[in-house]
Design a protein around this motif. Structure first.
Motif, short mmCIF file in Angstrom:
data_model
loop_
_atom_site.label_atom_id
_atom_site.label_comp_id
_atom_site.label_asym_id
_atom_site.label_seq_id
_atom_site.Cartn_x
_atom_site.Cartn_y
_atom_site.Cartn_z
N VAL A 16 57.00 34.47 65.08
CA VAL A 16 55.72 34.70 65.75
C VAL A 16 55.03 35.88 65.07
O VAL A 16 55.67 36.89 64.78
N ILE A 17 53.74 35.74 64.80
CA ILE A 17 52.98 36.80 64.12
C ILE A 17 51.82 37.24 65.00
O ILE A 17 51.09 36.40 65.55
N ALA A 18 51.67 38.55 65.14
CA ALA A 18 50.52 39.13 65.83
C ALA A 18 49.74 39.95 64.80
O ALA A 18 50.29 40.82 64.14
N THR A 19 48.44 39.66 64.67
CA THR A 19 47.60 40.33 63.67
C THR A 19 46.50 41.12 64.37
O THR A 19 45.78 40.56 65.21
N ALA A 20 46.36 42.39 64.01
CA ALA A 20 45.33 43.23 64.62
C ALA A 20 43.94 42.68 64.33
O ALA A 20 43.67 42.19 63.23
N LYS A 21 43.07 42.76 65.32
CA LYS A 21 41.71 42.23 65.17
C LYS A 21 40.70 43.31 64.79
O LYS A 21 39.49 43.06 64.81
N ASP A 22 41.17 44.49 64.43
CA ASP A 22 40.25 45.59 64.11
C ASP A 22 39.93 45.66 62.62
O ASP A 22 39.27 46.59 62.16
N GLY A 23 40.41 44.68 61.86
CA GLY A 23 40.14 44.68 60.43
C GLY A 23 41.15 45.43 59.61
O GLY A 23 41.04 45.49 58.38
N SER A 24 42.15 45.98 60.23
CA SER A 24 43.17 46.74 59.50
C SER A 24 44.18 45.83 58.80
O SER A 24 44.94 46.28 57.94
N ASP A 25 44.23 44.56 59.21
CA ASP A 25 45.17 43.58 58.66
C ASP A 25 46.63 43.92 58.95
O ASP A 25 47.54 43.38 58.31
N VAL A 26 46.87 44.78 59.90
CA VAL A 26 48.23 45.12 60.29
C VAL A 26 48.82 43.97 61.10
O VAL A 26 48.15 43.41 61.97
N THR A 27 50.07 43.60 60.79
CA THR A 27 50.73 42.51 61.51
C THR A 27 52.08 42.96 62.04
O THR A 27 52.69 43.91 61.53
N GLY A 28 52.53 42.27 63.06
CA GLY A 28 53.88 42.43 63.57
C GLY A 28 54.53 41.07 63.65
O GLY A 28 53.85 40.07 63.90
N GLU A 29 55.83 40.98 63.43
CA GLU A 29 56.52 39.69 63.44
C GLU A 29 57.77 39.77 64.31
O GLU A 29 58.38 40.83 64.43
N LEU A 30 58.11 38.62 64.89
CA LEU A 30 59.33 38.53 65.68
C LEU A 30 59.91 37.13 65.51
O LEU A 30 59.22 36.13 65.70
N VAL A 31 61.17 37.05 65.11
CA VAL A 31 61.86 35.78 64.98
C VAL A 31 62.47 35.41 66.33
O VAL A 31 63.21 36.20 66.92
N ILE A 32 62.13 34.21 66.81
CA ILE A 32 62.63 33.75 68.10
C ILE A 32 63.42 32.46 67.91
O ILE A 32 62.94 31.51 67.29
N LYS A 33 64.62 32.45 68.43
CA LYS A 33 65.46 31.25 68.40
C LYS A 33 65.19 30.43 69.65
O LYS A 33 65.13 30.97 70.76
N ILE A 34 65.03 29.12 69.45
CA ILE A 34 64.68 28.24 70.57
C ILE A 34 65.76 27.18 70.74
O ILE A 34 66.17 26.51 69.78
N SER A 35 66.22 27.01 71.96
CA SER A 35 67.18 25.96 72.30
C SER A 35 66.85 25.45 73.70
O SER A 35 66.03 26.03 74.42
N GLY A 36 67.48 24.36 74.07
CA GLY A 36 67.26 23.80 75.40
C GLY A 36 66.08 22.86 75.50
O GLY A 36 65.73 22.41 76.59
N VAL A 37 65.44 22.54 74.35
CA VAL A 37 64.29 21.63 74.37
C VAL A 37 64.78 20.18 74.38
O VAL A 37 65.64 19.80 73.58
N THR A 38 64.27 19.39 75.29
CA THR A 38 64.57 17.95 75.32
C THR A 38 63.26 17.20 75.14
O THR A 38 62.20 17.66 75.57
N HIS A 39 63.33 16.04 74.48
CA HIS A 39 62.11 15.29 74.17
C HIS A 39 62.07 13.98 74.94
O HIS A 39 63.08 13.28 75.06
N GLY A 40 60.90 13.65 75.43
CA GLY A 40 60.70 12.36 76.05
C GLY A 40 60.49 11.30 74.98
O GLY A 40 60.40 11.59 73.78
N THR A 41 60.42 10.06 75.40
CA THR A 41 60.16 8.95 74.48
C THR A 41 59.03 8.08 75.03
O THR A 41 58.76 8.07 76.23
N VAL A 42 58.38 7.37 74.13
CA VAL A 42 57.33 6.42 74.47
C VAL A 42 57.75 5.08 73.88
O VAL A 42 58.00 4.99 72.66
N LEU A 43 57.84 4.05 74.71
CA LEU A 43 58.35 2.76 74.26
C LEU A 43 57.59 2.24 73.04
O LEU A 43 58.20 1.78 72.06
#
Length: 437
Positions: free
Chosen positions: A97-124
């Motif tokens: 995930v990236i957050a970028t400052a909107k003041d024109g400074s171009d400063v960013t922050g990043e965070l790596v997030i692990k995702i689990s527990g997602v299940t997917h539906g189906t469409v026939l």
């Protein structure tokens, strides 16, 4: 007024002006300097239950003037993030995930997030399209030519057939196939975030890229070159449907925004090449540009024959889709503008007045006859390349001047007349107005 008074008055005016100037300078000096962001720390946790979480951004220094940020993610297939920082998982995996400052400074922050527990539906319908997709990424026209067969559970025999035919090369853009499946899969992915649907749609897109000729045209079938399948095909809006999909991908519209952004440039290139071949295939008769044939030779680009009753001609039907495609171009060249105007003029010249068609029965079988209809305007499906007169053709491949001259089966089994050009009259007026023509 003596000189002394004049001098005094002038002195007072200058004094007041100086005072005002001094006040302005003081006001400017009092305006605080903008404090830019120097660091961003994203606050959030890993997702273990497949549910959305709220992220926040801690900005430094604490007295930064503008504390707003733009949120983005490294992989939209894994998760999406809202303007307010709500992270919604789409699939199990890892995302930055990236957050970028909107003041024109171009400063960013990043965070790596692990995702689990997602299940997917189906469409026939989508599941069935996965089953019938060929290994090259495209789809066949049979056994579900009209798409309705995708809406039901496939029989054991159908499943076995689909699996055994995976390597077949009967893949096509005829009757909206491949394009239709891709669009359905994108819609299903938007509903379920099932990665199998997006992957299949992307494989279908890669097939379309590969199937396009270097000159910009798309054949009805690829890679099958038997019969007339290799020809550049406008028939039944085959190529127009492909180009509309390419345009949507380039613009990121109609569910195509879920494709990887790298496909946008490729789609625009494919679309532009398609426009080039459309311009080159516009038929000229006696020095005048007209419209298009339902199919053109892949090398010579000349009007070509398809089935026995589909002779080289100017098409009153397929040309409509071609013109609509040309009008998609946002900043058309003078050549594109002229091509559209010439085609619309041909539609005007090709009008047939005071007749219509009527479904009837002959010898107990369905039939179609031409009847008088004062004030009505229609167009023929095919016009002669030299005379611009309508013609009709049965399975014997011989031109006839009237519909009544061909066999009953072909009279009732094909769309020989229609009001196709009338469907783009309003679009054409709006197009001209937008361009100031």
């Amino acid at each position: 007024m003596n000189k002394f008074l004049k001098f005094s008055s002038l002195f007072m005016v200058l004094l007041v002006m100086a005072s005002c100037s001094s006040d302005d300078d003081e006001t400017k000096e009092e305006k605080p300097a903008e404090v830019l962001v120097t660091n961003i720390t994203i606050i959030g946790n890993d997702i273990t239950d497949g549910k959305p979480i709220n992220l926040s951004a801690d900005l430094a220094p604490s007295d930064a003037t503008n504390t707003n940020v733009n949120w983005s993610v490294s992989d939209k297939k894994i998760a999406e993030v809202s303007l307010s920082g709500v992270l919604t998982p789409r699939d199990n995996g890892e995302v930055t995930v990236i957050a970028t400052a909107k003041d024109g400074s171009d400063v960013t922050g990043e965070l790596v997030i692990k995702i689990s527990g997602v299940t997917h539906g189906t469409v026939l319908k989508a599941e069935n399209m996965l089953l019938w997709q060929r290994s090259n990424g495209g789809w066949p026209k049979e056994p579900h030519n009209d798409f309705s067969g995708y809406n039901r559970e496939q029989t054991a025999a159908e499943k076995a057939q689909a699996i055994s035919e995976k390597e077949n090369t009967d893949t096509t853009i005829d009757n909206d196939h491949t394009i239709g499946e891709i669009r359905t899969l994108l819609e299903a992915y938007k509903q379920t975030f099932n990665p199998a649907y997006l992957n299949a749609a992307e494989n279908g897109l890669k097939y379309l890229f590969e199937a396009q000729y270097d000159n910009g045209g798309w054949p009805q079938y690829y890679p099958d070159r038997s019969g007339y399948r290799y020809q550049i095909t406008f028939n039944d809006n085959a190529m127009a449907n492909v180009m509309e999909l390419m345009w949507d991908i380039y613009k990121g519209e109609n569910d195509t925004e879920n494709f990887d952004e790298s496909y946008r440039a490729s789609a625009k290139t494919a679309f532009d090449k398609g426009i080039e071949v459309i311009l080159k295939t516009q038929i000229t008769v006696n020095g005048v540009k007209t419209a298009w044939c339902a199919q053109h030779h892949d090398v010579t680009l000349q009007p070509a024959k398809a089935r026995s009753y589909e002779l080289p001609s100017i098409s009153g039907s397929e040309s409509v889709g071609v013109v609509r495609t040309l009008m998609l171009v946002e900043s058309p060249s003078s050549e594109i503008k002229q091509a559209v105007q010439d085609a619309m003029q041909w539609f005007e010249d090709a009008k047939l007045y005071d007749i219509d068609t009527k479904k009837t029965t002959t010898n107990g079988q369905a039939d179609v006859v031409v009847v008088s209809s004062p004030g009505n305007i229609i167009w023929a499906r095919f016009y002669d390349l030299q005379t611009n007169e309508p013609f009709f053709c049965g399975r014997d491949g011989i031109k006839k001047k009237t519909l009544a001259e061909i066999e009953q089966e072909r009279r009732a089994g094909y769309a020989w007349y229609g009001n196709w050009p009338s469907k783009i009259e309003t679009e054409y007026k709006n197009w001209k107005s937008k361009l100031g023509i």
